[in-house]
Scaffold this motif. Structure first.
Motif, mmCIF file in Angstrom:
data_model
loop_
_atom_site.group_PDB
_atom_site.id
_atom_site.type_symbol
_atom_site.label_atom_id
_atom_site.label_comp_id
_atom_site.label_asym_id
_atom_site.label_seq_id
_atom_site.Cartn_x
_atom_site.Cartn_y
_atom_site.Cartn_z
ATOM 1 N N MET A 1 0.823 -1.185 0.000
ATOM 2 C CA MET A 1 0.000 0.000 0.000
ATOM 3 C C MET A 1 0.874 1.258 0.000
ATOM 4 S SD MET A 1 -3.358 0.463 0.423
ATOM 5 C CE MET A 1 -4.559 1.398 1.213
ATOM 6 N N ARG A 2 1.913 1.255 0.839
ATOM 7 C CA ARG A 2 2.803 2.417 0.904
ATOM 8 C C ARG A 2 3.539 2.633 -0.411
ATOM 9 N NH1 ARG A 2 6.275 3.036 6.354
ATOM 10 N NH2 ARG A 2 5.441 5.091 6.637
ATOM 11 N N VAL A 3 3.864 1.569 -1.098
ATOM 12 C CA VAL A 3 4.569 1.659 -2.377
ATOM 13 C C VAL A 3 3.683 2.369 -3.393
ATOM 14 C CG1 VAL A 3 5.562 0.321 -4.261
ATOM 15 C CG2 VAL A 3 5.971 -0.362 -1.909
ATOM 16 N N ARG A 4 2.403 2.068 -3.407
ATOM 17 C CA ARG A 4 1.463 2.704 -4.337
ATOM 18 C C ARG A 4 1.384 4.211 -4.091
ATOM 19 N NH1 ARG A 4 -3.836 -1.129 -4.774
ATOM 20 N NH2 ARG A 4 -3.024 -2.432 -6.441
ATOM 21 N N VAL A 5 1.370 4.578 -2.831
ATOM 22 C CA VAL A 5 1.300 6.003 -2.492
ATOM 23 C C VAL A 5 2.560 6.713 -2.985
ATOM 24 C CG1 VAL A 5 1.233 7.662 -0.594
ATOM 25 C CG2 VAL A 5 -0.249 5.651 -0.551
ATOM 26 N N ARG A 6 3.710 6.102 -2.775
ATOM 27 C CA ARG A 6 4.970 6.699 -3.220
ATOM 28 C C ARG A 6 4.993 6.844 -4.740
ATOM 29 N NH1 ARG A 6 9.399 3.353 0.183
ATOM 30 N NH2 ARG A 6 8.606 3.892 2.245
ATOM 31 N N VAL A 7 4.528 5.848 -5.434
ATOM 32 C CA VAL A 7 4.491 5.908 -6.905
ATOM 33 C C VAL A 7 3.571 7.028 -7.352
ATOM 34 C CG1 VAL A 7 3.769 4.657 -8.973
ATOM 35 C CG2 VAL A 7 5.108 3.494 -7.222
ATOM 36 N N ARG A 8 2.423 7.139 -6.732
ATOM 37 C CA ARG A 8 1.479 8.204 -7.102
ATOM 38 C C ARG A 8 2.063 9.588 -6.810
ATOM 39 N NH1 ARG A 8 -4.100 5.482 -4.944
ATOM 40 N NH2 ARG A 8 -4.266 3.956 -6.617
ATOM 41 N N ARG B 1 5.231 10.358 -6.718
ATOM 42 C CA ARG B 1 6.287 10.596 -7.713
ATOM 43 C C ARG B 1 5.686 10.975 -9.070
ATOM 44 N NH1 ARG B 1 10.568 5.776 -6.304
ATOM 45 N NH2 ARG B 1 11.305 6.735 -4.375
ATOM 46 N N ILE B 2 4.634 10.324 -9.464
ATOM 47 C CA ILE B 2 3.971 10.653 -10.736
ATOM 48 C C ILE B 2 3.406 12.073 -10.679
ATOM 49 C CG2 ILE B 2 1.988 10.111 -12.200
ATOM 50 C CD1 ILE B 2 2.534 7.148 -11.602
ATOM 51 N N ALA B 3 2.749 12.401 -9.590
ATOM 52 C CA ALA B 3 2.184 13.745 -9.443
ATOM 53 C C ALA B 3 3.294 14.799 -9.444
ATOM 54 C CB ALA B 3 1.362 13.840 -8.172
ATOM 55 N N LEU B 4 4.376 14.521 -8.744
ATOM 56 C CA LEU B 4 5.500 15.450 -8.704
ATOM 57 C C LEU B 4 6.129 15.594 -10.097
ATOM 58 C CD1 LEU B 4 7.277 17.256 -6.969
ATOM 59 C CD2 LEU B 4 8.703 15.256 -6.479
ATOM 60 N N GLY B 5 6.281 14.498 -10.794
ATOM 61 C CA GLY B 5 6.827 14.533 -12.154
ATOM 62 C C GLY B 5 5.949 15.348 -13.090
ATOM 63 N N LEU B 6 4.630 15.172 -12.988
ATOM 64 C CA LEU B 6 3.710 15.951 -13.825
ATOM 65 C C LEU B 6 3.754 17.434 -13.479
ATOM 66 C CD1 LEU B 6 0.634 13.549 -13.974
ATOM 67 C CD2 LEU B 6 2.223 14.112 -15.827
ATOM 68 N N ALA B 7 3.876 17.751 -12.205
ATOM 69 C CA ALA B 7 3.961 19.152 -11.788
ATOM 70 C C ALA B 7 5.237 19.803 -12.318
ATOM 71 C CB ALA B 7 3.901 19.260 -10.271
ATOM 72 N N VAL B 8 6.358 19.111 -12.204
ATOM 73 C CA VAL B 8 7.631 19.640 -12.714
ATOM 74 C C VAL B 8 7.553 19.805 -14.236
ATOM 75 C CG1 VAL B 8 10.083 19.099 -13.040
ATOM 76 C CG2 VAL B 8 9.027 18.815 -10.798
ATOM 77 N N ALA B 9 6.994 18.820 -14.926
ATOM 78 C CA ALA B 9 6.858 18.915 -16.385
ATOM 79 C C ALA B 9 5.970 20.097 -16.772
ATOM 80 C CB ALA B 9 6.281 17.616 -16.944
#
Length: 149
Positions: free
Chosen positions: A1-8, A10-18
């Motif tokens: 469960m914690r891994v899924r949160v971290r992935v999400r 990271r994806i959100a952070l990556g989209l924000a930076v992009a």
């Protein structure tokens, strides 16, 4: 469960930076695709600097004066607002061009002659000395608007 949160996260952070980097990268891309061309500018003025005559201008003023006058036209244009998706006629080339000519109407050219005139210098400058700046300021069709009739 914690891994899924971290992935999400990271994806959100990556989209924000992009998203934050998309604007500057797009502007840089326009400048790369529309480079300054002083030789093209001077060749245009040689060929079309005298709108009253089809023949090339026999003798151009000093290159430094021509480029300085073109750079002044570019500097003025950089101060104009970006049109983006505005469709008002005041943002189209002819209106901006006429506004600039009114702006410099009382200022004599450094070479004192009539050829090339402000109009020729301005058109050439915006096409060759600062094409990226004009590209960034001209109106665009709204991205999701239906095509015009």
């Amino acid at each position: 469960m914690r891994v899924r949160v971290r992935v999400r996260v990271r994806i959100a952070l990556g989209l924000a930076v992009a998203g934050v980097l998309a604007g500057p990268v797009a502007v840089l891309g326009v400048h790369v695709l529309h480079p300054r061309d002083e030789d093209g500018y001077l060749a245009y003025l040689k060929q079309y600097g005298d709108p009253s005559n089809d023949a090339p201008v026999p003798v151009l003023p000093p290159e430094g004066d021509l480029i300085a006058e073109g750079d002044a036209a570019c500097s003025w244009m950089r101060e104009q607002p970006h049109a983006l998706w505005r469709a008002d006629s005041q943002y189209y080339f002819q209106a901006v061009f006429e506004r600039y000519l009114r702006h410099v109407a009382d200022r004599p050219l450094s070479w004192g002659g009539a050829v090339p005139a402000h109009g020729s210098v301005t058109a050439a400058a915006w096409a060759y000395l600062c094409p990226a700046d004009w590209e960034l300021r001209q109106p665009r069709r709204r991205p999701f608007a239906p095509p015009p009739d």
